[in-house]
Design an enzyme around this catalytic site. Sequence first.
Site, PDB file in Angstrom:
ATOM      1  N   TYR A  15       0.890  -1.159   0.000  1.00 55.20           N
ATOM      2  CA  TYR A  15       0.000   0.000   0.000  1.00 55.20           C
ATOM      3  C   TYR A  15       0.927   1.208   0.000  1.00 55.20           C
ATOM      4  CZ  TYR A  15      -3.749   3.177   1.350  1.00 55.20           C
ATOM      5  OH  TYR A  15      -4.660   4.195   1.371  1.00 55.20           O
ATOM      6  N   THR A  16       0.928   2.003  -1.089  1.00 58.16           N
ATOM      7  CA  THR A  16       1.931   3.073  -1.245  1.00 58.16           C
ATOM      8  C   THR A  16       1.340   4.481  -1.335  1.00 58.16           C
ATOM      9  OG1 THR A  16       1.893   2.769  -3.649  1.00 58.16           O
ATOM     10  CG2 THR A  16       3.597   1.568  -2.424  1.00 58.16           C
ATOM     11  N   THR A  18      11.193   1.708   2.928  1.00 57.20           N
ATOM     12  CA  THR A  18      11.205   3.113   2.535  1.00 57.20           C
ATOM     13  C   THR A  18      11.954   4.042   3.493  1.00 57.20           C
ATOM     14  OG1 THR A  18       9.732   5.029   2.188  1.00 57.20           O
ATOM     15  CG2 THR A  18       8.938   3.329   3.677  1.00 57.20           C
ATOM     16  N   TYR A  66       1.693   5.559   6.690  1.00 62.28           N
ATOM     17  CA  TYR A  66       2.415   4.765   5.674  1.00 62.28           C
ATOM     18  C   TYR A  66       3.785   4.337   6.228  1.00 62.28           C
ATOM     19  CZ  TYR A  66       5.501   3.892   1.665  1.00 62.28           C
ATOM     20  OH  TYR A  66       6.439   3.359   0.813  1.00 62.28           O
ATOM     21  N   TRP A  83      12.057   7.711  -3.126  1.00 60.97           N
ATOM     22  CA  TRP A  83      11.828   8.609  -4.264  1.00 60.97           C
ATOM     23  C   TRP A  83      11.960   7.872  -5.608  1.00 60.97           C
ATOM     24  CZ3 TRP A  83      14.037  14.214  -3.526  1.00 60.97           C
ATOM     25  CH2 TRP A  83      13.714  14.694  -2.247  1.00 60.97           C
TER      26      TRP A  83
HETATM   27  N1  LIG Z   1       7.367   4.542  -4.898  1.00 56.65           N
HETATM   28  C1  LIG Z   1       8.347   4.961  -4.127  1.00 56.65           C
HETATM   29  O1  LIG Z   1       8.814   6.108  -4.222  1.00 56.65           O
HETATM   30  C2  LIG Z   1       8.930   4.047  -3.103  1.00 56.65           C
HETATM   31  C3  LIG Z   1       8.502   2.762  -2.918  1.00 56.65           C
HETATM   32  N2  LIG Z   1       9.053   1.968  -1.932  1.00 56.65           N
HETATM   33  C4  LIG Z   1       8.572   0.604  -1.704  1.00 56.65           C
HETATM   34  O2  LIG Z   1       8.766  -0.162  -2.881  1.00 56.65           O
HETATM   35  C5  LIG Z   1       7.738  -1.141  -2.991  1.00 56.65           C
HETATM   36  C6  LIG Z   1       7.107  -1.072  -4.363  1.00 56.65           C
HETATM   37  O3  LIG Z   1       6.632   0.244  -4.569  1.00 56.65           O
HETATM   38  P1  LIG Z   1       6.111   0.768  -5.980  1.00 56.65           P
HETATM   39  O4  LIG Z   1       6.376  -0.251  -7.031  1.00 56.65           O
HETATM   40  O5  LIG Z   1       6.601   2.138  -6.142  1.00 56.65           O
HETATM   41  O6  LIG Z   1       4.549   0.854  -5.640  1.00 56.65           O
HETATM   42  P2  LIG Z   1       3.267   0.594  -6.544  1.00 56.65           P
HETATM   43  O7  LIG Z   1       2.124   1.157  -5.771  1.00 56.65           O
HETATM   44  O8  LIG Z   1       3.501   1.024  -7.938  1.00 56.65           O
HETATM   45  O9  LIG Z   1       3.170  -0.994  -6.543  1.00 56.65           O
HETATM   46  C7  LIG Z   1       2.647  -1.726  -5.492  1.00 56.65           C
HETATM   47  C8  LIG Z   1       1.815  -2.851  -6.075  1.00 56.65           C
HETATM   48  O10 LIG Z   1       1.255  -3.603  -5.002  1.00 56.65           O
HETATM   49  C9  LIG Z   1      -0.088  -3.886  -5.335  1.00 56.65           C
HETATM   50  N3  LIG Z   1      -0.878  -4.181  -4.141  1.00 56.65           N
HETATM   51  C10 LIG Z   1      -1.507  -3.324  -3.305  1.00 56.65           C
HETATM   52  N4  LIG Z   1      -2.163  -4.018  -2.354  1.00 56.65           N
HETATM   53  C11 LIG Z   1      -1.926  -5.325  -2.593  1.00 56.65           C
HETATM   54  C12 LIG Z   1      -2.324  -6.530  -1.963  1.00 56.65           C
HETATM   55  N5  LIG Z   1      -3.126  -6.538  -0.878  1.00 56.65           N
HETATM   56  N6  LIG Z   1      -1.901  -7.710  -2.478  1.00 56.65           N
HETATM   57  C13 LIG Z   1      -1.127  -7.729  -3.568  1.00 56.65           C
HETATM   58  N7  LIG Z   1      -0.715  -6.630  -4.220  1.00 56.65           N
HETATM   59  C14 LIG Z   1      -1.110  -5.446  -3.718  1.00 56.65           C
HETATM   60  C15 LIG Z   1      -0.574  -2.655  -6.050  1.00 56.65           C
HETATM   61  O11 LIG Z   1      -1.711  -2.936  -6.809  1.00 56.65           O
HETATM   62  P3  LIG Z   1      -2.795  -1.770  -7.090  1.00 56.65           P
HETATM   63  O12 LIG Z   1      -2.059  -0.763  -7.923  1.00 56.65           O
HETATM   64  O13 LIG Z   1      -3.870  -2.473  -7.801  1.00 56.65           O
HETATM   65  O14 LIG Z   1      -3.173  -1.226  -5.759  1.00 56.65           O
HETATM   66  C16 LIG Z   1       0.641  -2.329  -6.931  1.00 56.65           C
HETATM   67  O15 LIG Z   1       0.615  -3.042  -8.136  1.00 56.65           O
HETATM   68  C17 LIG Z   1       6.792  -0.883  -1.826  1.00 56.65           C
HETATM   69  O16 LIG Z   1       7.142  -1.754  -0.769  1.00 56.65           O
HETATM   70  C18 LIG Z   1       7.084   0.546  -1.431  1.00 56.65           C
HETATM   71  O17 LIG Z   1       6.796   0.764  -0.056  1.00 56.65           O
HETATM   72  C19 LIG Z   1      10.050   2.411  -1.129  1.00 56.65           C
HETATM   73  C20 LIG Z   1      10.516   3.692  -1.273  1.00 56.65           C
HETATM   74  C21 LIG Z   1      10.025   4.596  -2.270  1.00 56.65           C
HETATM   75  C1  LIG Z   2       2.800  17.533  -7.247  1.00 55.07           C
HETATM   76  C2  LIG Z   2       3.620  18.354  -6.287  1.00 55.07           C
HETATM   77  C3  LIG Z   2       4.289  17.737  -5.234  1.00 55.07           C
HETATM   78  N1  LIG Z   2       5.010  18.467  -4.356  1.00 55.07           N
HETATM   79  C4  LIG Z   2       5.746  17.794  -3.271  1.00 55.07           C
HETATM   80  C5  LIG Z   2       4.918  16.936  -2.344  1.00 55.07           C
HETATM   81  C6  LIG Z   2       5.948  15.974  -1.796  1.00 55.07           C
HETATM   82  O1  LIG Z   2       6.577  16.565  -0.670  1.00 55.07           O
HETATM   83  C7  LIG Z   2       6.944  15.822  -2.922  1.00 55.07           C
HETATM   84  C8  LIG Z   2       6.867  14.518  -3.683  1.00 55.07           C
HETATM   85  O2  LIG Z   2       5.532  14.263  -4.045  1.00 55.07           O
HETATM   86  P1  LIG Z   2       4.996  12.769  -4.201  1.00 55.07           P
HETATM   87  O3  LIG Z   2       3.528  12.848  -4.186  1.00 55.07           O
HETATM   88  O4  LIG Z   2       5.683  12.114  -5.326  1.00 55.07           O
HETATM   89  O5  LIG Z   2       5.532  12.170  -2.834  1.00 55.07           O
HETATM   90  P2  LIG Z   2       5.293  10.829  -2.091  1.00 55.07           P
HETATM   91  O6  LIG Z   2       4.137  10.102  -2.630  1.00 55.07           O
HETATM   92  O7  LIG Z   2       5.328  11.137  -0.659  1.00 55.07           O
HETATM   93  O8  LIG Z   2       6.588   9.977  -2.463  1.00 55.07           O
HETATM   94  C9  LIG Z   2       6.943   8.931  -1.603  1.00 55.07           C
HETATM   95  O9  LIG Z   2       6.278   7.756  -1.989  1.00 55.07           O
HETATM   96  C10 LIG Z   2       6.443   6.704  -1.072  1.00 55.07           C
HETATM   97  C11 LIG Z   2       5.732   5.484  -1.621  1.00 55.07           C
HETATM   98  C12 LIG Z   2       7.834   6.488  -0.614  1.00 55.07           C
HETATM   99  O10 LIG Z   2       8.159   5.427  -0.094  1.00 55.07           O
HETATM  100  C13 LIG Z   2       8.783   7.650  -0.592  1.00 55.07           C
HETATM  101  O11 LIG Z   2      10.127   7.266  -0.765  1.00 55.07           O
HETATM  102  C14 LIG Z   2       8.437   8.740  -1.590  1.00 55.07           C
HETATM  103  O12 LIG Z   2       8.877   8.450  -2.886  1.00 55.07           O
HETATM  104  O13 LIG Z   2       6.698  16.918  -3.826  1.00 55.07           O
HETATM  105  C15 LIG Z   2       5.107  19.872  -4.494  1.00 55.07           C
HETATM  106  O14 LIG Z   2       5.796  20.532  -3.686  1.00 55.07           O
HETATM  107  N2  LIG Z   2       4.460  20.481  -5.523  1.00 55.07           N
HETATM  108  C16 LIG Z   2       3.698  19.783  -6.432  1.00 55.07           C
HETATM  109  O15 LIG Z   2       3.102  20.388  -7.347  1.00 55.07           O
END
Ligand SMILES: NC(=O)C1=CN([C@@H]2O[C@H](COP(=O)(O)OP(=O)(O)OC[C@H]3O[C@@H](n4cnc5c(N)ncnc54)[C@H](OP(=O)(O)O)[C@@H]3O)[C@@H](O)[C@H]2O)C=CC1
Ligand SMILES: Cc1cn([C@H]2C[C@H](O)[C@@H](COP(=O)(O)OP(=O)(O)O[C@H]3O[C@@H](C)C(=O)[C@@H](O)[C@H]3O)O2)c(=O)[nH]c1=O
Length: 301
Positions: A64-65, A104, A128, A153
């Site tokens: 859940y992200t 994260t 989260y 990020w």
């Molecule tokens: N994005 C980022 O910036 C960062 C991500 N991470 C970590 O990396 C990992 C992957 O992230 P990312 O690929 O970016 O995230 P995404 O949200 O793109 O991918 C996560 C996937 O998990 C699926 N999912 C959600 N709930 C369930 C469930 N109950 N069972 C099975 N699948 C599920 C989602 O499906 P659906 O879309 O249908 O909900 C989605 O396809 C996570 O652990 C996240 O915490 C760490 C740091 C930064």
């Molecule tokens: C769209 C927008 C965002 N922001 C800011 C909000 C936030 O502080 C930052 C980044 O925005 P995001 O919505 O991408 O941030 P966020 O969803 O918090 O990104 C995070 O996702 C999860 C899953 C992680 O694990 C983290 O590492 C990190 O990548 O930019 C602005 O200042 N102006 C804008 O117009």
Amino acid sequence: MTKRVLLTGANGQIGTWLYQRLREDTQYELFAFNRTELDITDESLVKQLMATVKPDVVINAAAYTAVDKAESEVDKAMQVNVEGVKYLAQAAKQHDALLVHLSTDYVFRGDSDVPYVEQDKPSPLTHYGRSKWLGEEAVIAESPAYIILRTAWVFGEYGHNFVKTMLRLGAERTHLNIVNDQLGGPTYAGDIVNAILVILQRYFTDGSRIKSGIYHFTGIPYMSWYDFAKAIFIEAVAQGVLQQAPTVSAISSAAYPTPAQRPANSRLALDKIAKDFGIAPSDWQAALQQVISDYKKKIQE
Ligand SMILES: NC(=O)C1=CN([C@@H]2O[C@H](COP(=O)(O)OP(=O)(O)OC[C@H]3O[C@@H](n4cnc5c(N)ncnc54)[C@H](OP(=O)(O)O)[C@@H]3O)[C@@H](O)[C@H]2O)C=CC1
Ligand SMILES: Cc1cn([C@H]2C[C@H](O)[C@@H](COP(=O)(O)OP(=O)(O)O[C@H]3O[C@@H](C)C(=O)[C@@H](O)[C@H]3O)O2)c(=O)[nH]c1=O
Ligand SMILES: [Mg+2]
């Protein structure tokens, strides 16, 4: 002998890359599940599929992200990021599989002045972050063989991320306000997959040299979201994805209220993964060119 890999969250941002790379790698036999095929909160299905696949390694890319939404959907976030992870860890243990789990920077409070090392104590600001921390704890408690890769990020070709948000907003608006008091290392999803492949290679060639633990992996140089946005627009204009970049103002987080408060310092120290696995930080600047070039191709199609 090919190694059996069970992948969850196979169509997320990182999961899609893992799927593509593992599928083409003949060392691995891939059993990949997206959310509709395997909901990790379905304990009996987790156990049933694990028993069928009998994996050598489980990679959990499901999570859940939605950081802001998690503030009002606490139970849902906990269910996926803690309970679901616990089921995976228990099943991985039962089958003697290595568990590779993603976590994260948001586990940290972000009030330190230096990059966080793996031993620093988490103190999340958000639900989260808290759910991800408790997920780490579940992995550590349940699974004897694990790698927790903490990243931050993340951006890439697939799914939602800050780069794509900026490209979309950059086409819609002439001006953007972006926070400049949150620092971190943008990380390319493809580089996370490369890092995981190096770790798997080591595990399967010399498992005795793998120590279970937490590893930090992000891109460098560290910067603010504001600077990252500017880098994105420079590249987008250079590649002709945008005719003109919007003007961008640096603002404080206080001027950009969101349900979830983000850490001011999201920088993760990257020495441990370099020392133990020889893995260098993600070169996000090079990757950004590639991601924007891919974006350009897709919008022209
Ligand atoms: N994005 C980022 O910036 C960062 C991500 N991470 C970590 O990396 C990992 C992957 O992230 P990312 O690929 O970016 O995230 P995404 O949200 O793109 O991918 C996560 C996937 O998990 C699926 N999912 C959600 N709930 C369930 C469930 N109950 N069972 C099975 N699948 C599920 C989602 O499906 P659906 O879309 O249908 O909900 C989605 O396809 C996570 O652990 C996240 O915490 C760490 C740091 C930064
Ligand atoms: C769209 C927008 C965002 N922001 C800011 C909000 C936030 O502080 C930052 C980044 O925005 P995001 O919505 O991408 O941030 P966020 O969803 O918090 O990104 C995070 O996702 C999860 C899953 C992680 O694990 C983290 O590492 C990190 O990548 O930019 C602005 O200042 N102006 C804008 O117009
Ligand atoms: Mg294969």
